[in-house]
Scaffold this active site. Structure first.
Site, short mmCIF file in Angstrom:
data_model
loop_
_atom_site.label_atom_id
_atom_site.label_comp_id
_atom_site.label_asym_id
_atom_site.label_seq_id
_atom_site.Cartn_x
_atom_site.Cartn_y
_atom_site.Cartn_z
N LYS A 13 34.32 26.14 -39.96
CA LYS A 13 33.85 26.56 -41.29
C LYS A 13 33.90 28.09 -41.42
O LYS A 13 34.40 28.62 -42.40
CB LYS A 13 32.40 26.11 -41.54
CG LYS A 13 32.17 24.62 -41.45
CD LYS A 13 30.74 24.23 -41.83
CE LYS A 13 29.67 24.76 -40.92
NZ LYS A 13 29.71 24.25 -39.55
N ARG A 88 21.84 22.25 -45.01
CA ARG A 88 21.94 21.56 -43.73
C ARG A 88 21.16 20.24 -43.75
O ARG A 88 21.16 19.52 -42.76
CB ARG A 88 21.32 22.50 -42.72
CG ARG A 88 21.83 22.67 -41.33
CD ARG A 88 23.14 23.25 -41.09
NE ARG A 88 23.27 23.64 -39.69
CZ ARG A 88 23.82 24.77 -39.30
NH1 ARG A 88 24.25 25.65 -40.18
NH2 ARG A 88 23.95 25.03 -38.03
N ARG A 127 33.90 29.34 -27.44
CA ARG A 127 33.83 30.26 -28.59
C ARG A 127 33.11 31.56 -28.20
O ARG A 127 32.09 31.54 -27.52
CB ARG A 127 33.06 29.60 -29.74
CG ARG A 127 32.90 30.50 -30.94
CD ARG A 127 32.50 29.74 -32.18
NE ARG A 127 31.10 29.36 -32.19
CZ ARG A 127 30.52 28.75 -33.23
NH1 ARG A 127 31.23 28.43 -34.29
NH2 ARG A 127 29.26 28.43 -33.17
N ARG A 154 27.30 33.11 -27.82
CA ARG A 154 25.99 32.82 -28.40
C ARG A 154 25.20 31.92 -27.45
O ARG A 154 25.77 31.01 -26.84
CB ARG A 154 26.18 32.09 -29.74
CG ARG A 154 26.51 33.00 -30.89
CD ARG A 154 26.92 32.24 -32.12
NE ARG A 154 26.13 31.06 -32.43
CZ ARG A 154 26.32 30.30 -33.51
NH1 ARG A 154 27.29 30.59 -34.36
NH2 ARG A 154 25.57 29.24 -33.73
N ARG A 165 22.69 20.40 -30.87
CA ARG A 165 23.15 20.81 -32.21
C ARG A 165 23.98 19.70 -32.86
O ARG A 165 23.90 19.48 -34.07
CB ARG A 165 23.96 22.10 -32.11
CG ARG A 165 23.10 23.29 -31.71
CD ARG A 165 23.93 24.50 -31.38
NE ARG A 165 24.62 25.04 -32.53
CZ ARG A 165 25.74 25.78 -32.46
NH1 ARG A 165 26.28 26.04 -31.29
NH2 ARG A 165 26.29 26.24 -33.53
P1 AMP Z 1 25.22 28.20 -37.23
O1 AMP Z 1 25.65 29.60 -36.91
O2 AMP Z 1 25.47 27.81 -38.66
O3 AMP Z 1 25.72 27.19 -36.25
O4 AMP Z 1 23.61 28.20 -37.09
C1 AMP Z 1 22.97 28.49 -35.88
C2 AMP Z 1 21.54 27.97 -35.91
O5 AMP Z 1 20.80 28.58 -36.98
C3 AMP Z 1 21.41 26.48 -36.17
O6 AMP Z 1 21.58 25.70 -34.98
C4 AMP Z 1 20.00 26.39 -36.74
O7 AMP Z 1 19.02 26.52 -35.72
C5 AMP Z 1 19.92 27.64 -37.58
N1 AMP Z 1 20.40 27.41 -38.97
C6 AMP Z 1 21.53 27.87 -39.55
N2 AMP Z 1 21.61 27.47 -40.83
C7 AMP Z 1 20.50 26.72 -41.06
C8 AMP Z 1 20.01 25.99 -42.18
N3 AMP Z 1 20.68 25.94 -43.34
N4 AMP Z 1 18.83 25.33 -42.05
C9 AMP Z 1 18.13 25.37 -40.92
N5 AMP Z 1 18.55 26.02 -39.80
C10 AMP Z 1 19.72 26.68 -39.87
#
Ligand code: AMP
Length: 208
Positions: A13, A88, A127, A154, A165
């Site tokens: 994404k 989400r 990654r 990360r 996740r």
């Molecule tokens: P991402 O970089 O989108 O994979 O997000 C990393 C982490 O941030 C996720 O595993 C969640 O813990 C948190 N996170 C990101 N976006 C959201 C969201 N819309 N709602 C809740 N937690 C989020």
């Protein structure tokens, strides 16, 4: 362009969003990036969010919704936006619909970047992310090809958190596919192909 990107963590994404932003000048609103910036800045929100992120769980809606509303109000988002990692869950999707209705705009598309879970695990483990600009690449690419910053892994891209996740995605986020199909704005692209092939389809699906 006002769109939402759907897909499991690691589906690509962010990569597709970065390409759309470079070509069309819309705002890239990644809640993961916003949350990591808050953690780095050690703000109250960042401190509260960190434990959830480290556990591969969703950060509470109240915190994330506040971040997104503030971000959508910024100038650059008025030219259009790509939401990456938000919504989400169904509650977030409903809040987003209400917020956008209040702004007098509607989502044009929810684009699902579809990739099989076994491929996701490999992708996420290898990654690397840029500390400065959040560009992502595979392990071995360092420094960042975009800004010269340092690449890092990360914490939540380590194997113990990846499985959690993916569970969170399957249980809470995947139902959004049906939600947006029901709203007649779902578009799907096979993300298990080279980045530029996926991007060509993304543009055509979005009528660009
Ligand atoms: P991402 O970089 O989108 O994979 O997000 C990393 C982490 O941030 C996720 O595993 C969640 O813990 C948190 N996170 C990101 N976006 C959201 C969201 N819309 N709602 C809740 N937690 C989020």
């Amino acid at each position: 362009m006002n769109i939402v990107l759907l897909g499991a963590p690691g589906a690509g994404k962010g990569t597709q969003a970065q390409k759309l932003v470079a070509d069309y000048g819309v705002a890239h609103i990644s809640t993961g990036d916003l949350l990591r910036a808050a953690v780095k800045a050690q703000s109250e929100l960042g401190k509260e969010a960190k434990s959830y992120m480290d556990a591969g769980q969703l950060v509470p809606d109240s915190l994330v919704v506040k971040l997104v509303k503030e971000r959508l109000a910024q100038d650059d988002a008025q030219r259009g936006f790509i939401l990456d990692g938000f919504p989400r869950n169904l509650q977030q999707a409903e809040v987003l619909d209400a917020e956008l209705a209040g702004m007098g705009i509607a989502l044009e598309a929810a684009l699902l970047v579809d990739v099989k879970p076994e491929i996701i695990i490999d992708r996420l483990s290898s990654r690397r992310t840029c500390h400065s600009c959040n560009y992502t690449a595979t392990a071995g690419v360092d420094p960042c090809p975009r800004c010269g910053g340092e690449m890092y892994q990360r914490d939540d891209d380590k194997p113990e958190t990846i499985a959690k996740r993916l569970d969170t995605y399957a249980n809470q986020t995947a139902p959004l596919v049906e939600y947006y199909r029901g709203h007649d704005i779902l578009k799907e692209v096979d993300g298990d192909r080279p980045v530029d092939d996926v991007y060509a389809d993304v543009r055509s699906l979005l009528g660009l």
